[in-house]
Design an enzyme around this catalytic site. Structure first.
Site, PDB file in Angstrom:
ATOM      1  N   LYS A  45       0.807  -1.199   0.000  1.00  0.00           N
ATOM      2  CA  LYS A  45       0.000   0.000   0.000  1.00  0.00           C
ATOM      3  C   LYS A  45       0.852   1.266   0.000  1.00  0.00           C
ATOM      4  O   LYS A  45       0.330   2.357  -0.132  1.00  0.00           O
ATOM      5  CB  LYS A  45      -0.901   0.004   1.251  1.00  0.00           C
ATOM      6  N   ASP A 102       7.091   2.512  -2.922  1.00  0.00           N
ATOM      7  CA  ASP A 102       7.486   3.670  -2.118  1.00  0.00           C
ATOM      8  C   ASP A 102       9.000   3.761  -1.969  1.00  0.00           C
ATOM      9  O   ASP A 102       9.587   4.822  -2.113  1.00  0.00           O
ATOM     10  CB  ASP A 102       6.789   3.637  -0.734  1.00  0.00           C
ATOM     11  N   ASP A 105      14.738  -0.766  -0.630  1.00  0.00           N
ATOM     12  CA  ASP A 105      15.592  -0.879   0.553  1.00  0.00           C
ATOM     13  C   ASP A 105      16.580  -2.024   0.314  1.00  0.00           C
ATOM     14  O   ASP A 105      17.543  -1.842  -0.425  1.00  0.00           O
ATOM     15  CB  ASP A 105      14.667  -1.096   1.772  1.00  0.00           C
ATOM     16  N   LYS A 133      17.281   3.633  -0.927  1.00  0.00           N
ATOM     17  CA  LYS A 133      18.234   3.547   0.194  1.00  0.00           C
ATOM     18  C   LYS A 133      19.352   2.603  -0.250  1.00  0.00           C
ATOM     19  O   LYS A 133      19.376   1.439   0.145  1.00  0.00           O
ATOM     20  CB  LYS A 133      17.505   2.904   1.391  1.00  0.00           C
ATOM     21  N   PHE A 154      15.112   4.894   9.101  1.00  0.00           N
ATOM     22  CA  PHE A 154      13.754   4.404   8.908  1.00  0.00           C
ATOM     23  C   PHE A 154      12.822   5.601   8.742  1.00  0.00           C
ATOM     24  O   PHE A 154      12.712   6.440   9.635  1.00  0.00           O
ATOM     25  CB  PHE A 154      13.291   3.521  10.074  1.00  0.00           C
ATOM     26  N   ARG A 167       1.062   6.808   7.023  1.00  0.00           N
ATOM     27  CA  ARG A 167       1.055   6.829   5.552  1.00  0.00           C
ATOM     28  C   ARG A 167       0.500   8.148   5.012  1.00  0.00           C
ATOM     29  O   ARG A 167       0.796   8.548   3.894  1.00  0.00           O
ATOM     30  CB  ARG A 167       0.200   5.675   5.004  1.00  0.00           C
TER      31      ARG A 167
HETATM   32  P1  IMP Z   1      12.947  -4.268   0.689  1.00  0.00           P
HETATM   33  O1  IMP Z   1      12.305  -5.561   0.302  1.00  0.00           O
HETATM   34  O2  IMP Z   1      13.926  -4.431   1.829  1.00  0.00           O
HETATM   35  O3  IMP Z   1      13.554  -3.502  -0.460  1.00  0.00           O
HETATM   36  O4  IMP Z   1      11.823  -3.389   1.344  1.00  0.00           O
HETATM   37  C1  IMP Z   1      10.839  -2.863   0.621  1.00  0.00           C
HETATM   38  C2  IMP Z   1       9.643  -2.551   1.479  1.00  0.00           C
HETATM   39  O5  IMP Z   1       9.990  -2.385   2.870  1.00  0.00           O
HETATM   40  C3  IMP Z   1       9.052  -1.243   1.047  1.00  0.00           C
HETATM   41  O6  IMP Z   1       8.043  -1.450   0.109  1.00  0.00           O
HETATM   42  C4  IMP Z   1       8.524  -0.674   2.329  1.00  0.00           C
HETATM   43  O7  IMP Z   1       7.194  -1.102   2.524  1.00  0.00           O
HETATM   44  C5  IMP Z   1       9.355  -1.267   3.426  1.00  0.00           C
HETATM   45  N1  IMP Z   1      10.386  -0.308   3.914  1.00  0.00           N
HETATM   46  C6  IMP Z   1      11.708  -0.319   3.674  1.00  0.00           C
HETATM   47  N2  IMP Z   1      12.339   0.706   4.269  1.00  0.00           N
HETATM   48  C7  IMP Z   1      11.381   1.394   4.924  1.00  0.00           C
HETATM   49  C8  IMP Z   1      11.393   2.599   5.721  1.00  0.00           C
HETATM   50  O8  IMP Z   1      12.423   3.257   5.952  1.00  0.00           O
HETATM   51  N3  IMP Z   1      10.185   2.994   6.195  1.00  0.00           N
HETATM   52  C9  IMP Z   1       9.008   2.323   5.974  1.00  0.00           C
HETATM   53  N4  IMP Z   1       8.947   1.220   5.220  1.00  0.00           N
HETATM   54  C10 IMP Z   1      10.129   0.751   4.704  1.00  0.00           C
HETATM   55 MG    MG Z   2       5.628  -1.354   1.257  1.00  0.00          MG
END
Ligand code: IMP
Ligand code: MG
Length: 178
Positions: A45, A102, A105, A133, A154, A167
Site C-alpha cells: 500500500k 514507495d 531498501d 536507500k 527508517f 502513511r
Molecule cells: P525491501 O524488500 O527491503 O527492499 O523493502 C521494501 C519494502 O519495505 C518497502 O516497500 C517498504 O514497505 C518497506 N520499507 C523499507 N524501508 C522502509 C522505511 O524506511 N520505512 C518504511 N517502510 C520501509
Molecule cells: Mg511497502
C-alpha cells in the site's frame, strides 16, 4: 491505538520538493514510453500517494494495476521473507511494465516480484520508486527511476508506514533519534 505513541516525525523531504520531483519523473516517463504499451503496476500500500501524484504527470495512455506484497510483520526490521498477498489481474504479456513502490531498501521485495513477473512474459520491466536507500541493498536490483536517495534511516510518511500508521503524512519524516 494499541502500543502506539503519537510522535511528530522530523522532516527529511518536504512536500514541495516531493511534488517538484514527481512532476519531473512523470515527464521523464512520458518521454521514455511514448508509443509503447505501458502497464504501471503499483505495489500496495506504500505506493498510494506516490502513484496517485505520478500518474497525473504521465501524459500518454497506460494501464494501471496493483499487487500487494509484504516483508514486514510490523516494526522497522524486514523479516526477509517476501509474501505476495495479491497478484496483478491485467495480462502483461508483451507490455512495457513499470513497477512502482514507495522505497527500494534491501531489494528483496522487488527481486521477488520481478522473478514472478518474468514468467508473465512482459516486453520489459523497469522500477520506479519514490525513495532509494542504496546502502541497504542486498540484491542485484536498482531503481531505473527514483525520487530521492536517502541515508540508512527508517522513514515514514507519503505512503511509508510504521505499523501501518503515518502513511497520510504529507512529507517524508524520520522517527525518534534515527
Ligand atoms: P525491501 O524488500 O527491503 O527492499 O523493502 C521494501 C519494502 O519495505 C518497502 O516497500 C517498504 O514497505 C518497506 N520499507 C523499507 N524501508 C522502509 C522505511 O524506511 N520505512 C518504511 N517502510 C520501509
Ligand atoms: Mg511497502
Amino acid at each position: 491505538m494499541d502500543n502506539f505513541e503519537i510522535e511528530t516525525p522530523r522532516q527529511l523531504v518536504g512536500k514541495e520538493k516531493i511534488a517538484e520531483r514527481i512532476e519531473e519523473l512523470g515527464k521523464q516517463i512520458t518521454s521514455d514510453y511514448k508509443g509503447r504499451d505501458l502497464t504501471i503496476v503499483c505495489i500496495m500500500k506504500g505506493c498510494i500517494p506516490f502513484v496517485a501524484d505520478l500518474m497525473r504527470h504521465i501524459d500518454i495512455p497506460f494501464k494501471i494495476d496493483t499487487i500487494q506484497a509484504t516483508s514486514y510483520h510490523g516494526g522497522t526490521e524486514t523479516s526477509g521473507t517476501v509474501i505476495i498477498l495479491q497478484d496483478s489481474t491485467i495480462d502483461i504479456k508483451d507490455q512495457y511494465v513499470i513497477l512502482v513502490d514507495d522505497i527500494l531498501d534491501t531489494g528483496k521485495t522487488m527481486m521477488k516480484i520481478i522473478e514472478q513477473f518474468r514468467g508473465k512474459k512482459p516486453k520489459d520491466i523497469k522500477i520506479c520508486v519514490l525513495l532509494d536507500k542504496p546502502s541497504r541493498r542486498t540484491e542485484a536490483v536498482q531503481a531505473d527511476y527514483y525520487g530521492f536517495q536517502i541515508p540508512n534511516k527508517f522513514v515514514v510518511g507519503y505512503g511509508l508506514d510504521y505499523n501501518e500508521y503515518y502513511r497520510n503524512l504529507p512529507y517524508i519524516g524520520v522517527l525518534g533519534s534515527d
